[in-house]
Design an enzyme around this catalytic site. Structure first.
Site, PDB file in Angstrom:
ATOM      1  N   HIS A  19      -3.343   4.282  -3.793  1.00 46.69           N
ATOM      2  CA  HIS A  19      -2.643   3.305  -4.649  1.00 46.69           C
ATOM      3  C   HIS A  19      -1.147   3.446  -4.387  1.00 46.69           C
ATOM      4  CE1 HIS A  19      -2.287   1.333  -8.906  1.00 46.69           C
ATOM      5  NE2 HIS A  19      -1.251   1.029  -8.136  1.00 46.69           N
ATOM      6  N   HIS A  21       2.175   0.866  -3.155  1.00 48.20           N
ATOM      7  CA  HIS A  21       2.720  -0.432  -2.752  1.00 48.20           C
ATOM      8  C   HIS A  21       3.830  -0.168  -1.741  1.00 48.20           C
ATOM      9  CE1 HIS A  21       0.790  -2.484  -6.235  1.00 48.20           C
ATOM     10  NE2 HIS A  21       0.895  -1.265  -6.760  1.00 48.20           N
ATOM     11  N   HIS A 199      -5.735  -4.092 -10.032  1.00 57.14           N
ATOM     12  CA  HIS A 199      -5.075  -3.380 -11.119  1.00 57.14           C
ATOM     13  C   HIS A 199      -5.717  -3.889 -12.418  1.00 57.14           C
ATOM     14  CE1 HIS A 199      -2.130  -2.449  -8.090  1.00 57.14           C
ATOM     15  NE2 HIS A 199      -1.258  -1.930  -8.922  1.00 57.14           N
ATOM     16  N   GLU A 202      -3.878  -1.217 -17.029  1.00 53.98           N
ATOM     17  CA  GLU A 202      -2.642  -0.417 -16.915  1.00 53.98           C
ATOM     18  C   GLU A 202      -1.880  -0.632 -18.224  1.00 53.98           C
ATOM     19  OE1 GLU A 202       0.054  -1.905 -13.935  1.00 53.98           O
ATOM     20  OE2 GLU A 202       1.366  -0.151 -14.013  1.00 53.98           O
ATOM     21  N   ASP A 280       1.928   5.034  -6.533  1.00 60.54           N
ATOM     22  CA  ASP A 280       2.226   3.650  -6.945  1.00 60.54           C
ATOM     23  C   ASP A 280       3.489   3.113  -6.254  1.00 60.54           C
ATOM     24  OD1 ASP A 280       1.618   1.293  -8.253  1.00 60.54           O
ATOM     25  OD2 ASP A 280       2.122   1.989 -10.265  1.00 60.54           O
ATOM     26  N   ASP A 281       4.654   3.406  -6.829  1.00 64.43           N
ATOM     27  CA  ASP A 281       5.932   2.928  -6.273  1.00 64.43           C
ATOM     28  C   ASP A 281       6.915   4.098  -6.268  1.00 64.43           C
ATOM     29  OD1 ASP A 281       5.358  -0.123  -6.267  1.00 64.43           O
ATOM     30  OD2 ASP A 281       4.826   0.506  -8.302  1.00 64.43           O
TER      31      ASP A 281
HETATM   32  N1  ADE Z   1       3.279  -3.915  -8.293  1.00 69.55           N
HETATM   33  C1  ADE Z   1       3.839  -2.770  -7.896  1.00 69.55           C
HETATM   34  N2  ADE Z   1       3.550  -1.787  -8.737  1.00 69.55           N
HETATM   35  C2  ADE Z   1       2.771  -2.309  -9.712  1.00 69.55           C
HETATM   36  C3  ADE Z   1       2.141  -1.803 -10.861  1.00 69.55           C
HETATM   37  N3  ADE Z   1       2.241  -0.529 -11.236  1.00 69.55           N
HETATM   38  N4  ADE Z   1       1.427  -2.641 -11.635  1.00 69.55           N
HETATM   39  C4  ADE Z   1       1.322  -3.920 -11.300  1.00 69.55           C
HETATM   40  N5  ADE Z   1       1.895  -4.448 -10.231  1.00 69.55           N
HETATM   41  C5  ADE Z   1       2.615  -3.656  -9.434  1.00 69.55           C
HETATM   42 ZN    ZN Z   2       0.181  -0.436  -8.509  1.00 66.00          ZN
END
Ligand code: ADE
Ligand code: ZN
Length: 342
Positions: A19, A21, A199, A202, A280-281
């Site tokens: 997971h 991006h 997703h 969340e 994630d990011d």
């Molecule tokens: N795009 C990038 N990170 C995300 C996240 N945590 N939830 C939804 N969209 C995303």
């Molecule tokens: Zn994500």
């Protein structure tokens, strides 16, 4: 195991990341460098000023900044550099396999044609596989705040590259954008052979997890934190071995949890769920994969066996073949025996 030892154990154990991006790996330093070469003026004067803006109360506040950052990416070289930077970092963290999300609609809206961003990402993957020995797959996400027609159009544009993309996902603003909105697109994409993930749960309600499973037929749930409150759903997820890709530092930064001590990871492990930890990011949330595992290990007092389980789950939950899984699980076992004796 002493603290130093468990940190070293976490850092070196072979693992997969599922997971992630690619746009979320855009480090401020690289953003400034690419902005300069593309003659784009950022709203922020310095890396520090940009980093100071990374203070989010919820998912939408993060997404607003994340989409602005992605506007700097224009050329094939930009996408190559972005992807290579992440894969170099990942390889250094003993990530052997990674399944990377990318957001085609973001780049299309920024005026970058599909082949430009795709080839940049893909050529970096080919080079990294050769030079670093890391394995990579790609998952194309649809932005759920956009409409069904835009998702269908994106799906069509991806078809020339279909054999280089393993799956489709669903990301962006969850609340108010239920999985149901994309049922027909997912159905079509599955007919083309893409593996579906989304997703769900969340920030959005647990109903969205049910919908994503039943209507989109997803094979893996991205986040899925909210399933903690639904015992019936949890037993179904455990029974069918539907993995969850959890992202602890993301959850903390986006205030999905107030404190990592409240993170549901341990609850999921105790309920026999194939839970995995991911970043994630990472450029926005203060840590790559190892930092995420270290943070939950400390907050939830995870033991060495939990870390081994997370590493194994990361390969079990991936889209690699049964034979490849066996190979990577063997590497985990070999690492564990070797670590004991050093
Ligand atoms: N795009 C990038 N990170 C995300 C996240 N945590 N939830 C939804 N969209 C995303
Ligand atoms: Zn994500």
């Amino acid at each position: 195991m002493e603290d130093n030892n468990i940190v070293e154990f976490i850092c070196k154990i072979p693992k997969a990341e599922l997971h992630l991006h690619i746009e979320g790996t855009f480090e401020p330093e690289l953003m400034f460098k690419i902005a300069e070469r593309n003659h784009i003026k950022l709203k922020y004067q310095s890396v520090d000023e940009l980093k100071a803006a990374y203070n989010f109360n919820n998912l939408q506040e993060f997404l607003d900044i994340y989409y602005i950052g992605s506007r700097v990416l224009k050329t094939e070289q930009d996408f190559y550099d972005l992807t290579m930077a992440y894969l170099t970092k990942a390889s250094g963290q003993h990530i052997m396999h990674t399944e990377i999300f990318f957001d085609p609609q973001t780049h299309l809206e920024n005026g970058v044609p599909f082949p430009v961003f795709f080839n940049g990402i893909y050529n970096a993957i080919m080079a990294a596989e050769k030079v670093l020995g890391i394995r990579v797959e790609l998952i194309m996400c649809f932005l759920r705040h956009l409409d069904e027609a835009s998702a269908f159009d994106t799906l069509e544009q991806s078809l020339p590259f279909k054999d280089k993309i393993i799956g489709i996902g669903l990301d962006s603003s969850e609340k108010g954008n239920p999985p149901e909105k994309f049922r027909r697109v997912f159905e079509k994409a599955v007919q083309y052979g893409f593996m579906p993930v989304a997703h769900a749960g969340e920030e959005g309600p647990v109903d969205y997890i049910h919908e994503a499973l039943e209507l989109l037929k997803i094979k893996r749930i991205d986040h899925g934190n909210r399933s903690k409150d639904d015992a019936h759903l949890l037993s179904k997820i455990a029974l069918h071995k539907i993995p969850l890709t959890l992202c602890p530092l993301s959850n903390l930064k986006l205030q999905v949890v107030k404190d990592l001590k409240e993170h549901p990871l341990k609850h999921f492990l105790d309920n026999d769920i194939v839970a995995t930890v991911n970043s994630d990011d990472p450029a926005y949330f203060g840590g790559y994969l190892n930092e995420n595992i270290i943070a939950v290990q400390q907050a939830l007092n995870l033991q060495k066996d939990d870390i081994i389980r997370l590493a194994k789950n990361s390969f079990e939950a991936s889209f690699i073949s049964a034979e490849q899984k066996k190979h990577y699980l063997g590497l985990v076992d070999a690492f564990v025996s070797e670590f004991k004796s050093h």
